[in-house]
Write an enzyme that holds these catalytic residues in place. Structure first.
Site, mmCIF file in Angstrom:
data_model
loop_
_atom_site.group_PDB
_atom_site.id
_atom_site.type_symbol
_atom_site.label_atom_id
_atom_site.label_comp_id
_atom_site.label_asym_id
_atom_site.label_seq_id
_atom_site.Cartn_x
_atom_site.Cartn_y
_atom_site.Cartn_z
ATOM 1 C CG HIS A 72 63.177 65.997 65.165
ATOM 2 N ND1 HIS A 72 64.259 66.730 64.761
ATOM 3 C CD2 HIS A 72 62.497 65.682 64.036
ATOM 4 C CE1 HIS A 72 64.232 66.856 63.446
ATOM 5 N NE2 HIS A 72 63.169 66.246 62.980
ATOM 6 N N PRO A 292 66.718 82.796 70.297
ATOM 7 C CG PRO A 292 67.071 82.968 67.995
ATOM 8 C CD PRO A 292 67.174 83.742 69.265
ATOM 9 C CE1 TYR A 383 66.310 72.523 71.777
ATOM 10 C CE2 TYR A 383 64.881 70.659 71.205
ATOM 11 C CZ TYR A 383 65.619 71.773 70.839
ATOM 12 O OH TYR A 383 65.647 72.164 69.521
HETATM 13 P P1 FAD Z 1 54.561 87.805 66.923
HETATM 14 O O1 FAD Z 1 54.745 86.559 66.149
HETATM 15 O O2 FAD Z 1 55.595 88.869 66.839
HETATM 16 O O3 FAD Z 1 53.148 88.415 66.506
HETATM 17 C C1 FAD Z 1 52.744 89.721 66.908
HETATM 18 C C2 FAD Z 1 51.761 90.274 65.892
HETATM 19 O O4 FAD Z 1 51.303 91.557 66.331
HETATM 20 C C3 FAD Z 1 52.408 90.493 64.528
HETATM 21 O O5 FAD Z 1 51.631 89.870 63.533
HETATM 22 C C4 FAD Z 1 52.455 92.003 64.379
HETATM 23 O O6 FAD Z 1 52.329 92.425 63.026
HETATM 24 C C5 FAD Z 1 51.267 92.436 65.231
HETATM 25 N N1 FAD Z 1 51.388 93.824 65.713
HETATM 26 C C6 FAD Z 1 52.497 94.463 66.150
HETATM 27 N N2 FAD Z 1 52.203 95.730 66.491
HETATM 28 C C7 FAD Z 1 50.886 95.894 66.279
HETATM 29 C C8 FAD Z 1 49.999 96.998 66.432
HETATM 30 N N3 FAD Z 1 50.436 98.182 66.903
HETATM 31 N N4 FAD Z 1 48.706 96.834 66.114
HETATM 32 C C9 FAD Z 1 48.243 95.637 65.660
HETATM 33 N N5 FAD Z 1 49.048 94.544 65.479
HETATM 34 C C10 FAD Z 1 50.351 94.685 65.788
HETATM 35 N N6 FAD Z 1 60.231 80.093 69.046
HETATM 36 C C11 FAD Z 1 60.077 78.767 69.330
HETATM 37 O O7 FAD Z 1 59.258 78.438 70.193
HETATM 38 N N7 FAD Z 1 60.792 77.783 68.681
HETATM 39 C C12 FAD Z 1 61.715 78.101 67.735
HETATM 40 O O8 FAD Z 1 62.300 77.193 67.142
HETATM 41 C C13 FAD Z 1 61.945 79.496 67.428
HETATM 42 N N8 FAD Z 1 62.829 79.882 66.502
HETATM 43 C C14 FAD Z 1 62.966 81.201 66.170
HETATM 44 C C15 FAD Z 1 63.891 81.552 65.204
HETATM 45 C C16 FAD Z 1 64.049 82.897 64.874
HETATM 46 C C17 FAD Z 1 65.080 83.276 63.844
HETATM 47 C C18 FAD Z 1 63.245 83.903 65.501
HETATM 48 C C19 FAD Z 1 63.399 85.370 65.123
HETATM 49 C C20 FAD Z 1 62.319 83.556 66.452
HETATM 50 C C21 FAD Z 1 62.182 82.217 66.805
HETATM 51 N N9 FAD Z 1 61.251 81.825 67.781
HETATM 52 C C22 FAD Z 1 61.143 80.494 68.118
HETATM 53 C C23 FAD Z 1 60.435 82.828 68.457
HETATM 54 C C24 FAD Z 1 59.012 82.960 67.906
HETATM 55 O O9 FAD Z 1 59.042 83.185 66.519
HETATM 56 C C25 FAD Z 1 58.268 84.107 68.602
HETATM 57 O O10 FAD Z 1 58.444 83.996 69.986
HETATM 58 C C26 FAD Z 1 56.770 84.107 68.270
HETATM 59 O O11 FAD Z 1 56.552 84.622 66.970
HETATM 60 C C27 FAD Z 1 55.961 84.947 69.250
HETATM 61 O O12 FAD Z 1 54.623 85.004 68.840
HETATM 62 P P2 FAD Z 1 53.714 86.250 69.222
HETATM 63 O O13 FAD Z 1 52.373 85.945 68.662
HETATM 64 O O14 FAD Z 1 53.856 86.545 70.659
HETATM 65 O O15 FAD Z 1 54.393 87.494 68.477
HETATM 66 C C1 PHB Z 2 64.303 76.522 63.335
HETATM 67 O O1 PHB Z 2 64.011 77.604 62.779
HETATM 68 O O2 PHB Z 2 64.112 75.428 62.780
HETATM 69 C C2 PHB Z 2 64.895 76.566 64.700
HETATM 70 C C3 PHB Z 2 65.096 77.780 65.318
HETATM 71 C C4 PHB Z 2 65.659 77.812 66.584
HETATM 72 C C5 PHB Z 2 66.015 76.626 67.215
HETATM 73 C C6 PHB Z 2 65.813 75.409 66.580
HETATM 74 C C7 PHB Z 2 65.247 75.373 65.318
HETATM 75 O O3 PHB Z 2 66.576 76.665 68.447
#
Ligand code: FAD
Ligand code: PHB
Length: 388
Positions: A72, A292, A383
């Site tokens: 994009h 988000p 962004y």
């Molecule tokens: P997580 O994905 O939460 O992974 C953590 C893992 O640890 C999980 O699998 C969990 O099961 C495991 N875990 C937890 N506790 C334990 C335990 N005690 N023992 C063993 N394992 C455990 N980010 C962007 O960059 N761009 C976007 O467009 C965007 N959109 C989003 C939209 C929504 C609606 C949401 C909710 C989030 C969005 N995010 C976005 C944020 C992004 O999804 C998270 O920041 C990302 O998942 C973080 O990754 P992580 O690996 O740190 O944590």
């Molecule tokens: C997406 O889920 O596609 C998404 C989420 C958060 C944003 C943009 C896109 O800010």
């Protein structure tokens, strides 16, 4: 059992860290509480910065993203029915990739299976021992048995509700938090996206977001109450709430259909400081949360992993503590800028209150954003992702 780094959590942060460490000869084991299928069932991020793409490429798992992801060059912001385009590429020279977190996770899981690195899914009761000593250990339950792994370091990549941050003595950690009085209700549908660019919508009825996962799959969000329950939102109610927030052209083009996923996410800003405690490092959502709106959460998880992996690789290759000692400060400097951007965009686009002053300030700031090249460029730089 013994390894060099125990990684807690097989989300994007844990899987990416494991992949980079393995590539550089650092042995690691991942412990994940859930099953692999459960992890893949969570629909979350969609917008991937160039620097995050580069990391996926570096560990050889970016192929499918380049094939199926959508590049994009702009995003759009619709304010009270009038749409404005912010040309990211023209303003910064950079683009973003629209490619789902689910797919990234799948690519990383396949990459890990391909190198034969150990991951324990359904690991229960993960417990950290001796994080401030020389010989930390992690114990867990799997298949009805107790296990313990001795290691040099523990990487807490276990998300906001994980065990790692909670294992730190309260007097060793400071947290900064802001909770917003609303959430996002999101749906995934097998319908063509309303437009071929992501559209952020500010409207008196509340925020909305039109995004996508491909030419025939859409992701939509609307601002909802924290007390809302997905059960109270049948698909028709969702479409009825989304439509009036869009501009006329988008409304006319909107194709509705049955949802294939529907969930509510609360909005929160949170930072823990520091994010290194002896031999424990926090990375990703375990260390910080952004609302988000700026699409920064996954990208920040990737940037933490970049700093942390470089520090650990340097430690093993050069017997140097320099990167390890700087990890917290370096990672958090980038985190705070993304926190600021995500908070600012959240406050700019959501219905914050019924106060007309708040609304007028939002409109004035948006007008400035669209008219001023300096303001649009500042938005675009944030962004597409600030440099490391
Ligand atoms: P997580 O994905 O939460 O992974 C953590 C893992 O640890 C999980 O699998 C969990 O099961 C495991 N875990 C937890 N506790 C334990 C335990 N005690 N023992 C063993 N394992 C455990 N980010 C962007 O960059 N761009 C976007 O467009 C965007 N959109 C989003 C939209 C929504 C609606 C949401 C909710 C989030 C969005 N995010 C976005 C944020 C992004 O999804 C998270 O920041 C990302 O998942 C973080 O990754 P992580 O690996 O740190 O944590
Ligand atoms: C997406 O889920 O596609 C998404 C989420 C958060 C944003 C943009 C896109 O800010």
């Amino acid at each position: 059992m013994r390894t060099q780094v125990v990684i807690v959590g097989a989300g994007p942060a844990g899987l990416l860290l494991g992949q980079i460490l393995h590539k550089h000869g650092v042995a690691n084991v991942i412990l994940e509480r859930q099953t692999g299928d459960y992890v893949l069932g969570r629909v979350r991020a969609g917008v991937i910065e160039q620097v995050t793409q580069d990391l996926l490429d570096e560990v050889g798992v970016g192929g499918r993203m380049h094939r199926d992801g959508l590049v994009h060059e702009a995003v759009q912001i619709c304010v009270d029915g009038a749409r404005h385009r912010i040309p990211l590429k023209e303003l910064t020279g950079k683009t973003v990739m629209v490619y789902g977190q689910t797919e990234i996770t799948r690519d990383l899981m396949e990459g890990r299976a391909g190198i034969g690195a150990p991951t324990v899914y359904s690991a229960g009761d993960v417990t950290l021992h001796d994080i401030f000593g020389d010989k930390p250990r992690v114990s867990y339950q799997a298949e009805g048995k107790s296990h313990e792994i001795a290691c040099d370091f523990i990487a807490g990549c276990d998300g906001f509700h994980g065990v790692c941050r909670a294992s730190v003595p309260p007097d060793a950690i400071t947290t900064h938090e802001r909770v917003y009085p609303f959430g996002w209700l999101g749906i995934l549908t097998d319908t063509p996206p309303v437009l071929d660019e992501v559209v952020y919508v500010r409207h008196p009825l509340g925020f909305a977001l039109c995004s996508m996962r491909g030419p025939t799959r859409s992701r939509y969000y609307i601002q909802c109450d924290l007390a809302d329950d997905v059960e109270a939102w049948p698909d028709q109610r969702f479409w009825d709430a989304l439509k009036p927030r869009l501009d006329d052209e988008a409304r006319a083009r909107l194709v509705t259909g049955p949802s294939i996923e529907k969930s509510i996410a609360p909005l929160r800003s949170f930072v823990a400081e520091p994010i290194r405690f002896g031999r424990l490092f926090l990375a990703g959502d375990a260390a910080h949360i952004v609302p988000p709106t700026g699409a920064k959460g996954l990208n920040l998880a990737a940037s933490d992993v970049r700093y942390l992996s470089r520090a650990l690789i340097e430690h093993y290759a050069e017997k140097s503590e320099a990167g390890i000692d700087c990890y917290s400060e370096r990672a958090l400097a980038r985190v705070w800028k993304a926190e600021r951007f995500s908070w600012w965009l959240t406050m700019l686009l959501h219905k914050i209150s019924d106060n007309t002053f708040d609304r007028k300030i939002q409109l004035a700031e948006l007008d400035y954003l669209f008219r001023s090249k300096a303001a649009s460029t500042a938005f675009a730089e944030n962004y597409v992702g600030l440099p490391y």
